[in-house]
Design a protein around this motif. Structure first.
Motif, PDB file in Angstrom:
ATOM      1  N   UNK B 265       0.833  -1.211   0.000  1.00  8.79           N
ATOM      2  CA  UNK B 265       0.000   0.000   0.000  1.00  8.79           C
ATOM      3  C   UNK B 265       0.868   1.263   0.000  1.00  8.79           C
ATOM      4  N   UNK B 266       2.009   1.144   0.670  1.00 14.30           N
ATOM      5  CA  UNK B 266       2.923   2.296   0.689  1.00 14.30           C
ATOM      6  C   UNK B 266       3.449   2.638  -0.698  1.00 14.30           C
ATOM      7  N   UNK B 267       3.445   1.627  -1.569  1.00 12.66           N
ATOM      8  CA  UNK B 267       3.944   1.856  -2.932  1.00 12.66           C
ATOM      9  C   UNK B 267       2.953   2.644  -3.785  1.00 12.66           C
ATOM     10  N   UNK B 268       1.691   2.689  -3.359  1.00  9.52           N
ATOM     11  CA  UNK B 268       0.682   3.370  -4.180  1.00  9.52           C
ATOM     12  C   UNK B 268       1.042   4.848  -4.295  1.00  9.52           C
ATOM     13  N   UNK B 269       1.028   5.326  -5.515  1.00 10.84           N
ATOM     14  CA  UNK B 269       1.454   6.710  -5.757  1.00 10.84           C
ATOM     15  C   UNK B 269       0.269   7.648  -5.582  1.00 10.84           C
ATOM     16  N   UNK B 270      -0.241   7.666  -4.371  1.00 11.79           N
ATOM     17  CA  UNK B 270      -1.453   8.457  -4.106  1.00 11.79           C
ATOM     18  C   UNK B 270      -1.164   9.951  -4.193  1.00 11.79           C
ATOM     19  N   UNK B 271       0.096  10.316  -3.923  1.00 16.13           N
ATOM     20  CA  UNK B 271       0.447  11.736  -4.014  1.00 16.13           C
ATOM     21  C   UNK B 271       0.281  12.253  -5.440  1.00 16.13           C
ATOM     22  N   UNK B 272       0.454  11.351  -6.404  1.00 14.48           N
ATOM     23  CA  UNK B 272       0.284  11.741  -7.811  1.00 14.48           C
ATOM     24  C   UNK B 272      -1.188  12.014  -8.102  1.00 14.48           C
ATOM     25  N   UNK B 273      -2.062  11.174  -7.529  1.00 15.70           N
ATOM     26  CA  UNK B 273      -3.505  11.388  -7.730  1.00 15.70           C
ATOM     27  C   UNK B 273      -3.920  12.736  -7.124  1.00 15.70           C
ATOM     28  N   UNK B 274      -3.431  12.996  -5.936  1.00 15.61           N
ATOM     29  CA  UNK B 274      -3.727  14.293  -5.295  1.00 15.61           C
ATOM     30  C   UNK B 274      -3.227  15.451  -6.156  1.00 15.61           C
ATOM     31  N   UNK B 275      -1.992  15.286  -6.647  1.00 14.52           N
ATOM     32  CA  UNK B 275      -1.390  16.361  -7.449  1.00 14.52           C
ATOM     33  C   UNK B 275      -2.224  16.632  -8.694  1.00 14.52           C
ATOM     34  N   UNK B 276      -2.727  15.557  -9.304  1.00 14.36           N
ATOM     35  CA  UNK B 276      -3.515  15.724 -10.530  1.00 14.36           C
ATOM     36  C   UNK B 276      -4.756  16.555 -10.247  1.00 14.36           C
ATOM     37  N   UNK B 277      -5.417  16.263  -9.139  1.00 11.24           N
ATOM     38  CA  UNK B 277      -6.638  17.020  -8.813  1.00 11.24           C
ATOM     39  C   UNK B 277      -6.313  18.485  -8.545  1.00 11.24           C
TER      40      UNK B 277
END
Lengths: 461, 372
Positions: B265-277
């Protein structure tokens, strides 16, 4: 050839061009070296070494036949033999340097043995009296070898019989042989008619394998070439500029324009895929221009390099696509090849037909058609090249008859402005006629070429 | 006129050096010089072809020069029409349409449905997908796409993209793209995905340094004519029927057991999803979990396909549903809407019929999201 290869050749031309004493032999060493270096890798790897060796062997053998006794004297020949053998051995010895300069380098003892056998045979042949049959045999031998190499059926059957092909097939490419064969035939024939000057071994080989024009011409004449070789022109400042300009224009034509156009040139796959006749015309024009820039680019490079070496090679192209009719086109496209065919095929055929009291149009028709078919088959003995030759032969005949007819009806030449318009129309028609002819040249079957030809004019095939 | 060749040579050299220096200083956007949307129609998807098929697909990959990629795309064809509701699709090879002609990709199929947005504008879909599963790459595409005024983004990815399975793509980044990537990372405080890349040296920005890029751009322009002449932009291969046998393994990448879920789960690039929004502001981003091939053959009880063990993929789906809802990001889970026979050579590559099915499944949802 890559830009790098051309750069190396230019460097070599610069160095060899600066040599004063021993220039002939230095040039010979460079040419021998480069026919090995430029030879592409083959599926049967050792052929990369043996094909250039056979080129040299054939050339030496022909020299033995054509050279008069006074120039065959050992005292005049040994330096050239030493240079040839030395260069071949150096090429082969490069294997011990661990370098991959050459595609193949057989075992040393095999090379030494092959050279010994060859020179023994040559020595024996040299002692034989010169009978006319030898010249004819050599001429026909080269023609037959040429036919064998240019006929895909013969060549592929032979290669497949000695080699199990991979899915990529057997790669076989004898660099420069087409041009070497023409030079050898020219010297043999001119020796028969006693027009060939006496050439030493070094002069003869320098003519046949002259490295700037080895791979793609122009096809010079021996008597002209040797005059330049014997009396090299000292390069004035202006000559340097001309040589450099020619060289760089050639590089630009070949490696920028032609290579870019190659990406969009017409081919078999595109013949099936292109959706509209307008685009087929576009891609066909791209092919026409590509083949011109490619070939004339190489010629410019060769002429530029030769100029640096103090030798003026003949021109091969003179703005062929700006010519108002097909005859003028052929007088300015691959000129050295057409001159060769005119001298050794068209003129003899025409002379022979004239003795038979045939009508003039029939003589012209037969001579032009057969010459163009043979020129077509020089590219490869296939139906496609045959029909390409027919296309141009018929075109030349029709244009010849038309010119004859129109001139017989014109009392005075047209005024300049009208002549200009006629020239532009002629240019347009000639360019399109030549471009349509490339269909037979580039597509793998005449039937496909015919289908595309019909598509170009709106037929649904 | 007498000419001194040495002087000519020296002058030519000086001119060449000056031209190189000026090129490096001014860094002209040569990628924007394009025959597309002018002499020839724009492409329906980004230029891409495997190196071995360049001559067959009449296409070449230019992702390292996004200017050139966008300039060749139909999205760059003039101003956005007033009556157009513009939807851009970003994602991996599945969205690009690896097993489809350019007129049969998901975006093309959505266009075929002739949808009308809530406000009455006709919806037009643009394929901005590019092979490689790595959502940071999609973020860079989005950044460039902003100037084309999208009204909605359909962002299709799968767990591989979210965990950056193909993050090696950054090795192909060159020049401006490296600078762009680093700028975006810094602006949005992202993890450093380009740590091993350095920005161009002065020499690399000269004509000599950029020669490969220039050659690629010229090749792309030349292939534009073949694109116009043939409509072909990809060498389509034929694949053998799918072998529905899987290894008896529950590994996903280097994770071997369900206990390793927290690390995965730590590998998920969630920061990228946030950045896109953040980056796209008012433009709605609808994230879509791509359909995957669901095996029914041997070992299918432990794996869905050769990419995903069931434990990892199930946890991923569950997690994403929760995380997206928590952040109030629009999200559609389309993981199982496509039957097995519509997959081509890879568990996320669809045949055209599969693209059609996916388009039909997405259409009603997209229409809903087009409403305020």
């Amino acid at each position: 050839m890559s830009v790098f290869s051309v750069g190396v050749l230019a460097f070599a031309a610069f160095i060899v061009g600066r040599v004063g004493r021993g220039r002939e032999l230095t040039l010979l060493a460079a040419s021998v070296f480069f026919i090995y270096w430029l030879q592409p890798a083959q599926t049967i790897s050792s052929l990369s070494f043996w094909l250039p060796t056979i080129t040299l062997a054939l050339s030496i053998f022909c020299w033995v036949l054509v050279a008069p006794p006074e120039v065959r004297a050992w005292g005049k020949t040994w330096p050239a033999v030493l240079v040839i053998v030395g260069t071949i051995l150096l090429v082969d010895l490069s294997q011990f340097l661990g370098s991959k300069i050459f595609s193949a380098t057989p075992r040393l003892w095999i090379v030494v043995l092959a050279l010994a056998v060859f020179f023994a045979l040559t020595f024996f042949t040299e002692k034989l009296p010169r009978r006319p049959i030898f010249f004819s045999a050599a001429l026909w031998g080269i023609v037959l070898l040429f036919v064998f190499l240019k006929t895909p059926y013969f060549l592929n059957s032979f290669l497949n019989s000695i080699f199990t092909p991979s899915k990529e097939g057997v790669l076989f490419s004898w660099l420069g042989f087409s041009y070497v064969a023409f030079r050898l035939l020219h010297t043999l024939r001119d020796r028969q008619t006693e027009r060939l000057p006496a050439l030493t071994l070094a002069e003869y080989l320098n003519y046949v394998i002259f490295f700037p024009s080895f791979a793609a011409g122009p096809i010079d004449r021996a008597e002209r070439f040797v005059l330049e070789l014997r009396n090299p022109v000292a390069l004035a400042e202006q000559d340097w500029v001309q040589a450099g300009t020619r060289f760089f224009i050639g590089l630009f034509k070949k490696f920028v324009i032609a290579d870019a156009l190659a990406l969009v040139s017409f081919n078999d796959a595109l013949a099936e895929q292109v959706r509209s006749p307008v685009w087929i015309w576009f891609l066909l024009y791209a092919y026409s221009l590509r083949i011109y820039f490619d070939f004339s680019g190489y010629t410019d490079i060769a002429i530029g390099l030769a100029r640096i070496l103090g030798i003026r090679l003949p021109e091969n192209f003179a703005a062929p696509f700006l010519k108002p009719n097909l005859t003028q086109f052929w007088n300015s496209w691959h000129m050295t090849l057409t001159h060769w065919f005119r001298a050794y095929f068209f003129n003899p055929i025409t002379r022979s037909l004239r003795t038979k009291q045939l009508p003039v149009p029939l003589i012209i028709f037969t001579a032009q058609l057969s010459t163009m078919v043979v020129i077509g088959l020089w590219h490869g003995i296939t139906w496609s090249f045959f029909f390409w030759g027919i296309w141009h032969g018929l075109g030349l005949f029709i244009q010849n008859r038309w010119s004859e007819w129109i001139q017989s009806r014109m009392e005075t030449p047209p005024p300049p402005h009208r002549q200009l318009v006629l020239n532009v129309i002629g240019m347009f028609l000639t360019f399109n006629f030549v471009s349509l002819g490339w269909l037979f040249f580039t597509l793998s079957s005449p039937l496909l070429a015919l289908q595309v030809l019909m598509k170009l004019f709106g037929a649904i095939v | 006129m007498k000419v001194n060749p040495l002087r000519v040579l020296v002058k030519a050299l000086i001119l060449y050096v000056v031209a190189n220096i000026l090129f490096a200083i001014y860094n002209p956007p040569i990628g924007r010089i394009s025959v597309y949307n002018w002499l020839v129609p724009g492409r329906l998807r980004f230029p891409y072809e495997r190196a071995e098929n360049v001559n067959l697909g009449y296409n070449i990959s230019v992702f390292q020069d996004l200017d050139a990629a966008f300039a060749s795309h139909v999205i760059a064809d003039g101003e956005k029409p007033a009556d157009e509701y513009r939807v851009i699709l970003v994602g991996d090879s599945s969205i690009w349409g690896f097993a489809s002609n350019s007129t049969e990709t998901l975006s093309a199929k959505l266009n075929d449905l002739e949808l009308t947005a809530c406000d009455g504008r006709r919806m037009r879909f643009y394929n901005l997908g590019y092979p490689w599963s790595f959502i940071f790459k999609d973020l860079l595409v989005l950044e460039h796409a902003r100037v084309y005024e999208p009204d909605m983004v359909l962002w299709l990815f799968t767990m591989r993209g979210l965990t950056g399975s193909d993050k090696d793509i950054v090795d192909f980044f060159e020049g401006e793209l490296i600078a762009d990537a680093k700028r975006v990372q810094t602006a949005h405080d992202l993890e450093d995905y380009t740590s091993e890349l350095t920005t161009q040296t002065f020499f690399e920005q000269t004509i000599i340094g950029e020669r490969k890029k220039i050659k690629t751009d010229i090749t792309l322009q030349m292939y534009g004519f073949l694109w116009a002449a043939t409509g072909i932009d990809h060498h389509l291969q034929t694949w053998l029927p799918w072998k529905d046998t899987l290894e008896n393994s529950i590994e996903y990448r280097h994770y071997r057991t369900p206990e390793e879920w927290p690390q995965l789960q730590d590998d998920f690039m969630l920061d990228v999803l946030d950045a896109a929004h953040t980056m796209m502001g008012d433009t709605k981003i609808v994230a879509v979990n791509e359909p995957i091939y669901i095996s029914s053959g041997s070992n299918s009880e432990v794996r869905y396909n050769k990419l995903y063990p069931r434990w990892a993929y199930d946890r991923y789906r569950e997690f994403m549903q929760g995380w997206m809802a928590e952040n109030q990001y629009p999200y559609l889970d389309m993981w199982n809407v496509i039957p097995q026979e519509e997959f081509s050579d890879f568990p996320v590559h669809l045949y055209p019929a599969g693209e059609q099915l996916l388009a039909e499944s997405l259409a009603p949802e997209v229409l809903k999201f087009s409403c305020p």
